[in-house]
Design a protein around this motif. Structure first.
Motif, short mmCIF file in Angstrom:
data_model
loop_
_atom_site.label_atom_id
_atom_site.label_comp_id
_atom_site.label_asym_id
_atom_site.label_seq_id
_atom_site.Cartn_x
_atom_site.Cartn_y
_atom_site.Cartn_z
N VAL A 1 76.89 14.23 12.50
CA VAL A 1 77.05 12.77 12.51
C VAL A 1 78.32 12.33 11.79
N LEU A 2 78.73 13.10 10.77
CA LEU A 2 79.95 12.74 10.03
C LEU A 2 81.20 12.83 10.90
N SER A 3 81.09 13.47 12.06
CA SER A 3 82.23 13.52 12.98
C SER A 3 82.44 12.16 13.65
N GLN A 4 81.41 11.27 13.58
CA GLN A 4 81.49 9.95 14.20
C GLN A 4 81.42 8.81 13.20
N LEU A 5 80.75 9.03 12.07
CA LEU A 5 80.57 7.97 11.08
C LEU A 5 81.16 8.37 9.73
N GLU A 6 81.66 7.37 8.98
CA GLU A 6 82.08 7.67 7.61
C GLU A 6 80.82 7.76 6.74
N PRO A 7 80.88 8.45 5.59
CA PRO A 7 79.67 8.77 4.81
C PRO A 7 78.77 7.59 4.48
N ALA B 1 80.16 13.81 0.81
CA ALA B 1 81.57 14.05 0.49
C ALA B 1 81.89 15.53 0.57
N ALA B 2 80.97 16.38 0.08
CA ALA B 2 81.19 17.82 0.12
C ALA B 2 81.27 18.34 1.54
N LEU B 3 80.43 17.80 2.43
CA LEU B 3 80.37 18.28 3.81
C LEU B 3 81.62 17.93 4.62
N GLN B 4 82.47 17.10 4.04
CA GLN B 4 83.73 16.79 4.73
C GLN B 4 84.76 17.90 4.54
N SER B 5 84.49 18.84 3.61
CA SER B 5 85.46 19.90 3.36
C SER B 5 84.87 21.31 3.38
N ILE B 6 83.54 21.45 3.50
CA ILE B 6 82.93 22.77 3.61
C ILE B 6 81.95 22.78 4.78
N GLN B 7 81.55 23.98 5.17
CA GLN B 7 80.64 24.13 6.30
C GLN B 7 79.20 23.76 5.90
N ALA B 8 78.41 23.36 6.89
CA ALA B 8 77.03 22.98 6.63
C ALA B 8 76.23 24.14 6.05
N SER B 9 76.42 25.35 6.58
CA SER B 9 75.67 26.50 6.08
C SER B 9 76.04 26.82 4.64
N GLN B 10 77.32 26.65 4.29
CA GLN B 10 77.75 26.89 2.91
C GLN B 10 77.08 25.92 1.95
N ALA B 11 76.96 24.67 2.37
CA ALA B 11 76.29 23.67 1.54
C ALA B 11 74.83 24.03 1.32
#
Length: 295
Positions: A30-36, A89-99
């Motif tokens: 969803v963050l690919s379409q909406l800001e946090p 904010a974190a998911l904007q710079s790391i992968q979902a699985s890493q989070a």
């Protein structure tokens, strides 16, 4: 009887972390379409509406005493607003699985805080179980898709570690504040306050305009985040904390990377690595040790 209650609480905790593990994949999408803040405001709105009707359906108490509002507001700030903003904010710079993997360190903070503020016993079994589970998390997170040892410095990792500490504080406060209302009532108000706090940002960033461009797939992710991740998972987590020690409930977060990996395999068709399987088995073993009868 007490054993049955703990089994039920364990199921609640397991369901919660399953939804949260999958949530990183949905949030990233969803963050690919909406800001946090637009994502969070509408997510909390969906959760609050769903929980409101659930309160009416189950005939749970709705009214609160004014004296209890500050405590519930504090839980909302930490567990809803701050926690979700940091993760988004974190998911904007790391992968979902890493989070999903990093959040598994939260039980370590919870165990320490529970020992300091809730007088929970920190036994050798708990220490051993946590150590084994952490080794499992490190095994999963230390190997890239090619199977080689990798590490990349990123502010997203720092933010996710901060979110684990924040979540530990939230879990401790739920136990410490002893708010005399059912978990469903508390969860409704925390989500409602979370929506109120994010609403100004939603309006400022023209959230309705952004949402007009959401695809049906994005709407599916958003509804999942609102109903199952924000509403049901928080509610079940509160119910588990009503009858189990904070340390034992928090230990279920070690399963979250597994939920994230499974979601990534099913939804993103990512391959399953041997390191992930081995790490997953260590995580399961660690959680079982932490939650054993004499731990």
């Amino acid at each position: 009887m007490r054993k049955a209650v703990h089994v039920t609480a364990s199921i609640y905790a397991a369901v919660s972390i399953s939804f949260w593990g999958i949530s990183f994949v949905s949030t990233k999408a969803v963050l690919s379409q909406l800001e946090p803040f637009t994502l969070l405001a509408f997510r909390f709105f969906i959760a609050a509406v769903f929980l409101f009707f659930l309160l009416l359906l189950l005939r749970q108490p709705f009214k609160l005493k004014v004296d209890h509002l500050p405590s519930i507001f504090i839980l909302s700030v930490l567990g809803i607003f701050v926690h979700q903003v940091i993760q988004a904010a974190a998911l904007q710079s790391i992968q979902a699985s890493q989070a999903g993997w990093i959040i598994s360190f939260s039980p370590i903070f919870t165990a320490v805080l529970a020992t300091l503020f809730l007088n929970e016993t920190f036994t050798l079994f708990k220490a051993a179980g946590m150590t084994i589970a952490v080794l499992g998390v490190l095994l999963i997170t230390s190997f890239g898709q090619g199977g080689s040892l990798t590490f990349h410095a990123n502010i997203g990792y720092v933010l996710m570690i901060l979110s684990t500490l924040n979540w530990a504080v939230y879990s401790i406060l739920i136990k410490k504040l002893k708010i005399p209302y059912p978990a469903l009532t508390v969860t409704f108000y925390t989500c409602f306050f979370g929506f109120i706090m994010t609403l100004p940002y939603f309006l400022r960033n023209k959230g309705l305009v952004q949402m007009a461009y959401l695809t049906p797939e994005n709407w599916t992710h958003l509804l999942f985040l609102g109903i199952f991740v924000s509403a049901v998972a928080y509610w079940f987590w509160g119910k588990a904390l009503e009858v189990m020690e904070a340390t034992k409930v928090s230990s279920f977060l070690y399963f979250e990377p597994l939920a994230t990996v499974i979601a990534a395999v099913i939804l993103l068709h990512e391959p399953i690595l041997k390191a992930s399987v081995a790490g997953g088995l260590l995580i399961i073993a660690g959680v079982m040790i932490v939650n054993r009868k004499y731990s």
